[in-house]
Write an enzyme that holds these catalytic residues in place. Structure first.
Site, PDB file in Angstrom:
ATOM      1  N   ARG A   1       1.259  -1.425  -0.060  1.00 15.74           N
ATOM      2  CA  ARG A   1      -0.172  -0.126  -0.004  1.00 15.74           C
ATOM      3  C   ARG A   1       0.994   1.127   0.313  1.00 15.74           C
ATOM      4  NH1 ARG A   1      -5.217   1.609  -0.750  1.00 15.74           N
ATOM      5  NH2 ARG A   1      -6.104   2.526   0.798  1.00 15.74           N
TER       6      ARG A   1
ATOM      7  N   THR B   1      -9.924   0.058  -9.618  1.00 21.63           N
ATOM      8  CA  THR B   1      -9.298  -0.658  -8.672  1.00 21.63           C
ATOM      9  C   THR B   1      -9.336  -1.539  -9.657  1.00 21.63           C
ATOM     10  OG1 THR B   1      -9.038   0.789  -7.000  1.00 21.63           O
ATOM     11  CG2 THR B   1      -8.965  -1.970  -7.043  1.00 21.63           C
TER      12      THR B   1
ATOM     13  N   GLU C   1      -4.398   8.243  -3.392  1.00 24.42           N
ATOM     14  CA  GLU C   1      -4.403   7.266  -2.668  1.00 24.42           C
ATOM     15  C   GLU C   1      -4.604   8.148  -1.183  1.00 24.42           C
ATOM     16  OE1 GLU C   1      -6.058   3.416  -2.772  1.00 24.42           O
ATOM     17  OE2 GLU C   1      -4.515   4.054  -4.259  1.00 24.42           O
TER      18      GLU C   1
ATOM     19  N   ASP D   1      -7.861   8.162  -0.149  1.00 25.81           N
ATOM     20  CA  ASP D   1      -8.280   7.220   1.519  1.00 25.81           C
ATOM     21  C   ASP D   1      -8.120   7.295   3.074  1.00 25.81           C
ATOM     22  OD1 ASP D   1      -9.495   5.780  -0.822  1.00 25.81           O
ATOM     23  OD2 ASP D   1      -7.975   3.702  -0.656  1.00 25.81           O
TER      24      ASP D   1
ATOM     25  N   SER E   1      -7.629   0.982   3.520  1.00 24.26           N
ATOM     26  CA  SER E   1      -8.804   0.215   2.124  1.00 24.26           C
ATOM     27  C   SER E   1     -10.217  -0.175   2.480  1.00 24.26           C
ATOM     28  CB  SER E   1      -7.192  -0.257   1.358  1.00 24.26           C
ATOM     29  OG  SER E   1      -7.748  -0.715   0.724  1.00 24.26           O
TER      30      SER E   1
ATOM     31  N   GLY F   1     -14.122  -0.201  -4.404  1.00 22.75           N
ATOM     32  CA  GLY F   1     -13.516   1.200  -3.402  1.00 22.75           C
ATOM     33  C   GLY F   1     -14.618   0.479  -2.006  1.00 22.75           C
TER      34      GLY F   1
END
Ligand code: DON
Length: 590
Positions: free
Chosen positions: A101, A386, A425, A428, A457, A479
């Site tokens: 990540r 994604t 990102e 998030d 995530s 998501g």
């Protein structure tokens, strides 16, 4: 004689249906392969993996090649400038969760996306758009880690990266779907001159069938190929990336890149009706929520409720609502905040959330208190596009990988001279307390921004095992909907005994606690079922999202543990998704 033949044929047909190879109603068939299978959202990505399998590589080698190739052929989500999670299952039964990540750069602060008056910054400079939106990318490090530690040792690093480099240098024909996707992202991509030049043909747009060549990306891949993954973090690529960031007010520095580290974590394990579920731990919220929902659902006879029934959708929505409530309250980066994983997965605790379940009435999300009461801090965020790919081989190794730039085409920024699209990102994280993120998720303080921290995530790469043997590899983009997509695919297989392809094609629903809405895919639920859900008190809406009316794209493989046959189910919700099987003569040595 004739009647004997008919009887034999009927028996064979019955045997096939029982074995799960045939759909139970008119529907596409899965792709079959004895020696290996790659299912991804894009044809050339799947083919790159199979190319490696055919050369004697294992599922991990193939997955790494697919990961690199999709960074070239599926720029909407495939990436070098993002991050993700790879779940590895080895033939000897061991499982690993590779967390690659993105992390927040050293300069990050909890309020970095707020203006001086405390309002969220909009447009360039925000957590979603432009140079400030990116976390430190983890993909190159993650793919390299997987190859180094779990690859067969038979395929060199240069050979793993080569299909991607070749696709970038020689180019590949753009499909109708790819062209539509690029056009759809024009408003984002035109804000960055490199993105506009490379992906929008300087505003003239590509047509289907045209070749997309990416020479800068090819050169970057060649450097990584020759010098290894550290080149991305410490070499010319890192220098160019950090210099471009500095020139445009982005926070990522050379030190941030040099300091990036992959985390290898113990996967979460749970059970559901005699099956073992192996899934992603924090900083994904997905595994915890998934296992919570399975524990909540297990006491109910779901097979008896039947597929596409209002009763099943109602039950699922109530379990989803309760799991997402805990998600919002308790989850964040486990290396930075205390995540009460064991308590959230405790079987006794999980008998509690459904005690007020009413088969006839929806629960109000606002009236649901977080199950554990106040614990330490607060919740989580999400993103837009994604991609998930699944890979298996003949020996019994498997990979379930979900990676992302977060939004479609990430922050929209392509690093000049390097050809890499960057992630957004950072959105998030909880960027503004109490405000929904790009996915409508309300998040808490456990997920606040801090240097070196990983944003929460929903990505949920997952394996299902039966009697210790792998039977299903799945995962999805989408998501927060990812978690519920995986839930439904697995339930379709375990509860309803659907073959993989049918389990993937089956319409999906989503509930995420807040907003208190049950969404469904267009044409997915009949009008009278919607009415029955409304009668129970649900606010029911057809999905309307950036990805159209669809929910997720679950690239899935079912493995028959008796025969070793692998069935690849590419999700029809992605126009270019493809399952490519490796059949025919056995690979020489493995
Ligand atoms: O990590 C997450 O949960 C998000 N960044 C994933 C975004 C996503 O799945 C968008 N897909 N369609």
């Amino acid at each position: 004689m004739k009647s004997l033949r008919i009887a034999v044929r009927s028996l064979c047909l019955l045997a096939l249906i029982v074995a799960g190879s045939l759909p139970l109603c008119a529907q596409r068939l899965a792709v079959e392969g004895m020696h290996g299978m790659v299912v991804s959202a894009q044809q050339f990505g799947s083919e790159a993996g199979v190319e490696i399998l055919k050369r004697g590589g294992n599922a991990i080698d193939a997955a790494v090649a697919t990961g690199f190739a999709l960074a070239v052929t599926y720029p909407v989500a495939g990436n070098l400038g993002g991050g993700g999670f790879m779940l590895v299952h080895l033939a000897d039964g061991r499982d690993f969760a590779i967390d690659y990540r993105e992390t927040a750069p050293a300069a990050a602060t909890a309020t970095m996306y707020l203006s001086p008056n405390g309002q969220p910054i909009a447009g360039p400079g925000s957590s979603t758009l432009g140079w400030r939106a990116s976390g430190i990318p983890g993909t190159v490090a993650g793919l390299a880690y997987a190859w180094e530690h779990y690859g067969s040792g038979k395929i060199s690093w240069a050979d793993i990266v080569e299909p991607a480099r070749r696709l970038a240098e020689e180019g590949f024909p753009l499909s109708q779907g790819a062209v539509a996707s690029l056009r759809g992202a024009a408003r984002l991509l035109e804000q960055d001159s490199e993105s506009r030049r490379i992906f929008l043909k300087d505003g003239r747009f590509y047509a289907a069938g045209e070749i997309l060549r990416q020479p800068e990306l090819a050169a970057t891949l060649a450097r990584i190929q020759q010098l290894g993954a550290r080149e991305f973090y410490e070499g010319e690529t890192a220098a160019r990336l950090a210099d471009a960031m500095a020139a445009h007010g982005g926070p990522l520095t050379r030190a941030d890149l040099a300091g990036y580290r992959v985390m290898v974590r113990e996967p979460l394990r749970g059970s559901y009706r005699g099956h073992e579920i192996v899934t992603m731990p924090p900083p994904s919220s997905g595994g915890i929520a998934l296992l919570q929902m399975f524990a909540m659902l297990e006491p109910y006879d779901i097979a008896a409720l039947g597929h596409r029934s209002a009763a099943r959708y109602h039950l699922f929505a109530e379990a989803m609502r309760r799991a997402f409530r805990d998600r919002a309250e308790y989850l964040g980066d486990p290396d930075v905040v205390a995540v009460p994983v064991a308590r959230l997965l405790d079987r006794d605790y999980l008998t509690r959330p459904m005690t007020d379940f009413d088969p006839q009435h929806a629960t109000s999300s606002r009236n649901l208190a977080p199950g554990l009461g106040p614990v330490a801090s607060l919740p989580l965020p999400e993103s837009k596009e994604t991609t998930h790919f699944s890979v298996t081989d003949a020996a019994g190794n498997a990979v379930s990988n979900t990676y992302t730039l977060n939004g479609s085409y990430g922050s929209g920024v392509t690093i000049p001279g390097v050809g890499i699209l960057m992630n957004n990102e950072m959105d998030d994280f909880t960027t503004a307390a109490g405000r929904p993120n790009a996915y409508g998720l309300i998040q808490g303080s456990a997920n606040a921004i801090a240097p070196g921290k990983r944003p929460l995530s929903s990505m949920t790469p997952t394996f299902v095992l039966k009697n210790g043997r792998l039977i299903l590899v799945t995962g999805s983009p989408g998501g927060p909907t990812i978690i519920n997509t995986v839930l439904q695919v697995v339930s379709n297989v375990v509860d309803l005994r659907m073959p993989a392809m049918q389990a993937v094609e089956e319409p999906r629903i989503h509930h995420q606690w807040l907003p208190d809405v049950l969404t469904y895919e267009r044409y997915g639920i009949s009008a009278d079922t919607v009415a029955a859900l409304r009668t129970r008190g649900h606010r029911v809406e057809e999905r309307a999202s950036y990805e159209g009316a669809y929910q997720g794209a679950a690239s899935t493989i079912a493995v028959d543990p008796e025969t070793g046959l692998q069935r690849g189910a590419a999700d029809p919700r992605r126009p270019d998704a493809l399952a490519v099987g490796f059949d025919g003569p056995a690979p020489s040595a493995r």
